[in-house]
Design an enzyme around this catalytic site. Structure first.
Site, mmCIF file in Angstrom:
data_model
loop_
_atom_site.group_PDB
_atom_site.id
_atom_site.type_symbol
_atom_site.label_atom_id
_atom_site.label_comp_id
_atom_site.label_asym_id
_atom_site.label_seq_id
_atom_site.Cartn_x
_atom_site.Cartn_y
_atom_site.Cartn_z
ATOM 1 C CD GLU A 158 -2.220 -5.948 -37.918
ATOM 2 O OE1 GLU A 158 -3.352 -6.452 -37.892
ATOM 3 O OE2 GLU A 158 -1.999 -4.752 -37.652
ATOM 4 C CD GLU A 357 -1.526 -1.872 -41.184
ATOM 5 O OE1 GLU A 357 -2.490 -1.738 -40.415
ATOM 6 O OE2 GLU A 357 -1.339 -2.877 -41.888
HETATM 7 C C1 BG6 Z 1 -4.546 -3.650 -39.241
HETATM 8 C C2 BG6 Z 1 -4.516 -4.272 -40.594
HETATM 9 O O1 BG6 Z 1 -5.024 -4.613 -38.358
HETATM 10 O O2 BG6 Z 1 -5.367 -2.594 -39.009
HETATM 11 C C3 BG6 Z 1 -5.234 -3.499 -41.693
HETATM 12 O O3 BG6 Z 1 -3.225 -4.634 -40.989
HETATM 13 C C4 BG6 Z 1 -6.482 -2.878 -41.115
HETATM 14 O O4 BG6 Z 1 -5.500 -4.396 -42.728
HETATM 15 C C5 BG6 Z 1 -6.056 -1.902 -40.037
HETATM 16 O O5 BG6 Z 1 -7.298 -2.244 -42.044
HETATM 17 C C6 BG6 Z 1 -7.210 -1.188 -39.384
HETATM 18 O O6 BG6 Z 1 -8.145 -2.099 -38.904
HETATM 19 P P1 BG6 Z 1 -9.663 -1.991 -39.318
HETATM 20 O O7 BG6 Z 1 -10.256 -3.275 -38.904
HETATM 21 O O8 BG6 Z 1 -10.158 -0.832 -38.581
HETATM 22 O O9 BG6 Z 1 -9.684 -1.805 -40.796
#
Ligand code: BG6
Length: 457
Positions: A158, A357
């Site tokens: 990211e 993700e």
């Molecule tokens: C992404 C990241 O932005 O989203 C993760 O790569 C992150 O590290 C995930 O945990 C979810 O975001 P958040 O801020 O809700 O944990």
């Protein structure tokens, strides 16, 4: 799904490892960030550092054939001496060997938000070209240490978030337009660094593949008014394609070139950069997708309450008013937007993709039987996977699916109350309890999906 489909789950080092200063690890920008009162920090997280064997046992039970995790940069290079921390290398050697012993292939993220703080203290981190050399040296150390066993790599997680998040990039004392200029300069340096590392990867591990993980922003027009449709187009051009065009083709589109020059935020370049930008290409694009957004033509001032990268004079970011929302997913949930993202990427770049993700945040609780009945998460993953299947049927070259996250972890921006895991970790923000691992209902559901190679969907 096709034969060899990567059935994975994701985590990152600072969000699960803990052991934040153990065995020679240095501080990172996420260790030094300001943590609001009542929210936990990186010190213990899910304590994976001390429980990795137990965690891998659960991965095996789940049936993963792949596991996406990140290596902590400051665990390998805690300082600027140029000496790698042998204990850090050993930890990841042990982890990788344990995964392989259990039939799970590592998919390794080189850099996931945790920039060594010492690079910020000495050089202002990514603002300075020196950091390119440190990243290159760090990545080469990983390729040489683990490349005999690790054949799938993620260069940067990211980049869009790193350029905009002061918590992640560590540039905390610059604001306003000056910060926007700094953000583009940092990202330009990250792109150069990524290009060098993709090239080095191919040289050191000829049978490896490498690509970025990108937080693809799916932007719908807020109305059918053509001005809103153009605003949505511009948003994707600025937020997605600026970085991806550089990463894949080493070029900035004519539209972005004009936009950056007009705003006075075009990054400073040097002679020889063009050669670096064209020296390598990713083998795939990792896609991080959680929710879509809407954009409308900006009728008013940019909304200063939004994250910086969503503030612009070209577009006004809105939530869609028609999508179902959850406490931690206020922007709404829309599985079909994942298919849209995959099709857009296939069409523009023609590269294979991996979902690196995708997941639903929820404040899960253990019930009286010590179980977590997360049907909401099952529904989220199921509907997103169904859209992946449709995307494949329509011609998308999707290599794998890696939901966020394998186990409950420290949130990237919030604390431990915001959970995404397939496995529950028994702790709260301020009470470590026994840090026990309890597979949620979604774990058993995903196990069945993997066992049937997606046919049960
Ligand atoms: C992404 C990241 O932005 O989203 C993760 O790569 C992150 O590290 C995930 O945990 C979810 O975001 P958040 O801020 O809700 O944990």
């Amino acid at each position: 799904m096709r034969e060899g489909f990567l059935w994975s789950a994701s985590t990152s080092a600072f969000q699960i490892e803990g052991a934040y200063l153990e065995n020679g690890k240095g501080l990172s920008t996420v260790d030094t960030r300001n943590v609001p009162e009542g929210i936990t920090d990186t010190k213990i997280a899910s304590d994976h550092y001390h429980n990795y064997k137990e965690d891998i046992k659960l991965m095996k039970e789940l049936g993963l054939n792949t596991y996406r995790f990140s290596i902590s940069w400051p665990r390998i290079f805690p300082d600027l001496t140029g000496e790698a921390n042998e204990k850090g290398i050993k930890f990841y050697n042990d982890l990788i060997n344990e995964l392989i012993k259990n039939g799970i292939e590592p998919l390794v993220t080189i850099y996931h938000f945790d920039l060594p703080q010492v690079l910020v203290d000495e050089f202002d981190g990514w603002l300075n070209r020196e950091t390119i050399n440190y990243y290159e040296k760090y990545a080469i150390t990983l390729f040489e240490s683990f490349g005999d066993r690790v054949k799938k790599w993620i260069s940067i997680n990211e980049q869009l978030m790193v350029m905009y998040s002061k918590d992640f990039n560590g540039i905390r004392n610059v604001d306003g337009d000056e910060y926007l200029k700094a953000a583009y300069q940092m990202s330009y340096h990250m792109t150069l660094a990524e290009k060098k590392v993709m090239k080095a990867c191919k040289k050191i591990i000829p049978d490896a593949i490498i690509g970025p993980s990108y937080p693809f922003q799916v932007i719908h027009p807020y109305s059918v008014n053509t001005e809103d449709i153009i605003a949505a187009f511009d948003t994707e051009e600025i937020l997605n394609y600026y970085l991806l065009d550089l990463c894949v083709n080493g070029k900035i589109s004519k539209l972005n070139d004009k936009y950056l020059k007009e705003k006075g935020i075009y990054p400073k370049t040097e002679e020889g950069d063009n050669e670096i930008l064209h020296s390598s290409k990713p083998d795939f694009i990792g896609v991080n997708y959680y929710f879509p957004l809407a954009a409308e033509y900006p009728k008013e001032e940019a909304n200063k309450n939004l994250p910086l990268f969503w503030q612009s004079t070209k577009f006004n970011i809105k939530n869609s008013s028609v999508l179902p929302t959850f406490e931690w997913m206020p922007h709404g949930v829309d599985p079909a937007s994942l298919r849209l993202a995959l099709k857009k990427l296939q069409s523009r770049y023609g590269l294979p993709t991996i979902i690196t993700e995708n997941g639903l945040a929820y404040s899960d609780v253990l019930d009286e039987k010590n179980e977590v009945n997360d049907d909401y998460r099952i529904d989220y993953i199921k509907t997103h996977l169904q859209e992946c299947k449709k995307a494949i049927e329509e011609g998308v070259d999707l290599m794998g699916y890696s939901p966020w996250s394998f186990l409950d972890s420290l949130s990237g921006r919030q604390g431990f109350s915001k959970r995404y895991g397939l496995v529950y970790v028994n702790r709260t923000e301020d009470n470590l309890k026994d840090l026990g691992r309890i597979p949620k209902k979604s774990f058993y559901w995903y196990k069945d999906v993997i066992k049937t190679n997606g046919n049960s969907l």
